[in-house]
Design a protein around this motif. Sequence first.
Motif, short mmCIF file in Angstrom:
data_model
loop_
_atom_site.label_atom_id
_atom_site.label_comp_id
_atom_site.label_asym_id
_atom_site.label_seq_id
_atom_site.Cartn_x
_atom_site.Cartn_y
_atom_site.Cartn_z
N ASN A 29 26.88 15.31 35.93
CA ASN A 29 28.44 15.56 36.35
C ASN A 29 29.10 14.57 35.20
O ASN A 29 29.29 13.51 35.54
N GLU A 30 29.85 15.01 34.19
CA GLU A 30 30.27 14.33 33.22
C GLU A 30 31.57 13.29 33.96
O GLU A 30 31.93 12.48 33.37
N ALA A 31 32.00 13.91 35.14
CA ALA A 31 33.15 12.92 35.63
C ALA A 31 32.55 11.79 36.21
O ALA A 31 33.39 10.72 36.37
N LEU A 32 31.36 11.67 36.42
CA LEU A 32 30.88 10.07 36.80
C LEU A 32 30.40 9.53 35.45
O LEU A 32 29.75 9.81 34.83
N ARG A 33 31.20 8.31 35.44
CA ARG A 33 30.77 7.53 34.04
C ARG A 33 29.33 7.00 34.41
O ARG A 33 28.83 6.84 35.51
N VAL A 34 28.65 6.69 33.09
CA VAL A 34 27.47 6.02 33.34
C VAL A 34 27.30 4.64 34.06
O VAL A 34 26.68 4.70 34.78
N ARG A 35 28.38 4.05 33.77
CA ARG A 35 28.48 2.63 34.64
C ARG A 35 28.96 2.82 35.95
O ARG A 35 30.14 3.50 36.11
N ALA A 86 22.13 8.86 44.58
CA ALA A 86 22.70 9.26 45.75
C ALA A 86 23.98 8.61 46.12
O ALA A 86 24.83 9.20 46.65
N TRP A 87 23.88 7.15 45.70
CA TRP A 87 25.09 6.40 46.00
C TRP A 87 26.11 6.71 44.93
O TRP A 87 27.34 6.62 45.46
N ARG A 88 25.76 7.50 43.78
CA ARG A 88 26.91 8.08 43.00
C ARG A 88 27.28 9.30 43.95
O ARG A 88 28.39 9.92 43.12
N ALA A 131 18.91 6.42 36.40
CA ALA A 131 19.61 7.37 37.47
C ALA A 131 21.04 7.42 37.40
O ALA A 131 21.65 8.41 37.49
N ASN A 132 21.56 6.56 36.66
CA ASN A 132 23.17 6.48 36.31
C ASN A 132 23.37 7.42 35.17
O ASN A 132 24.28 8.12 35.13
N HIS A 133 22.55 7.38 34.26
CA HIS A 133 22.60 8.25 33.10
C HIS A 133 22.37 9.74 33.77
O HIS A 133 22.98 10.59 33.15
#
Length: 326
Positions: free
Chosen positions: A312-318, A28-30, A304-306
């Motif tokens: 949403n591929e626009a969100l980087r894993v890191r 959710a923070w992402r 969660a980050n993966h």
Amino acid sequence: MSPAPPLRSDILVIGGGPAGLHAAFYAAWRGLKVRVVEARAEVGGQLMALYPDKVVYDVPGLPSTRAASVVAGLLGQLDTLDVDIRVNEVARTLTSDGDGGWLVGTDSGTFAAGAVIVAAGMGALLPRESRVPGAGSHPDVRTDLPEPSTLAGRQVLVVGGVPQATRAALELAGAGASVTLTHRRAGFRGEPTELAELEGCRATGRITILAPAILMNLVPGGAHLTVDGETVRVQAETVLILNGYLPDLSPLQSWPLDWQGEYVLDGPGGQTHLSGVFAVGDVALSGGQFKLISLAFAQAAVAANHAAHYVNEALRVRPGHSSEKR
């Protein structure tokens, strides 16, 4: 009548224990919409079901903190985020939606999500069965925490020494029920503040406490107890028998995951062999025998980050550092 459409979210977390709540926070923070489904009537996993009153020492940055306080902190982190928590929902089925996402079925309906994070711990913590003579003769015997307001004005017998019994007695009395609390031992478990409040309720007569006592049998409208060698009948329209919880993985073990006994095989980032399905915490094989809350937090953050990048591929894993968030 046609079934209700699935409730949709970007990410669905199975299990509301520490790993599940932390995974929900990070996703959710992402900026994603997250839904958590939890089998019990409250979140917190083992911390709340098994030992909410005990001190936990291995949570980073929280020395000597009671388990219930750890859960309160995890929930506090979600307050401003798009996280929807659904309790009393046992996840039973997992199927593809045919478009890269997943459908999870429960007894009440279907949840749809782009990715699923399985944070089921040792399994759904379900109430122990009641094995009291005469239980079938009483019209209202329960084995889990009720919504207190639903029992306002009723005579309620609460049986058990676990922390949930103490809390149930206090909450029910506060809601206006006439409460009798009993246990085979003289002492009860709970937070120090709860135990002090319980003693105050005993002193003022708001709660009747019969302990130590033996529950002999239930009868229509009440129960028979043995107290100090004497048989006592307690009037009770509702009986709560709270004997703790047992883990049950069977609802999930029919899912098409690569089960290795009680574990799910997971790779880098918690990814299972199903694209978009991740495993974290005690259920993840990568943790081995290290059933540690600190490890669960790390697995939850990484998965969660993966998962965020998967939906949403626009969100980087890191994700970057939280201190940089504006």
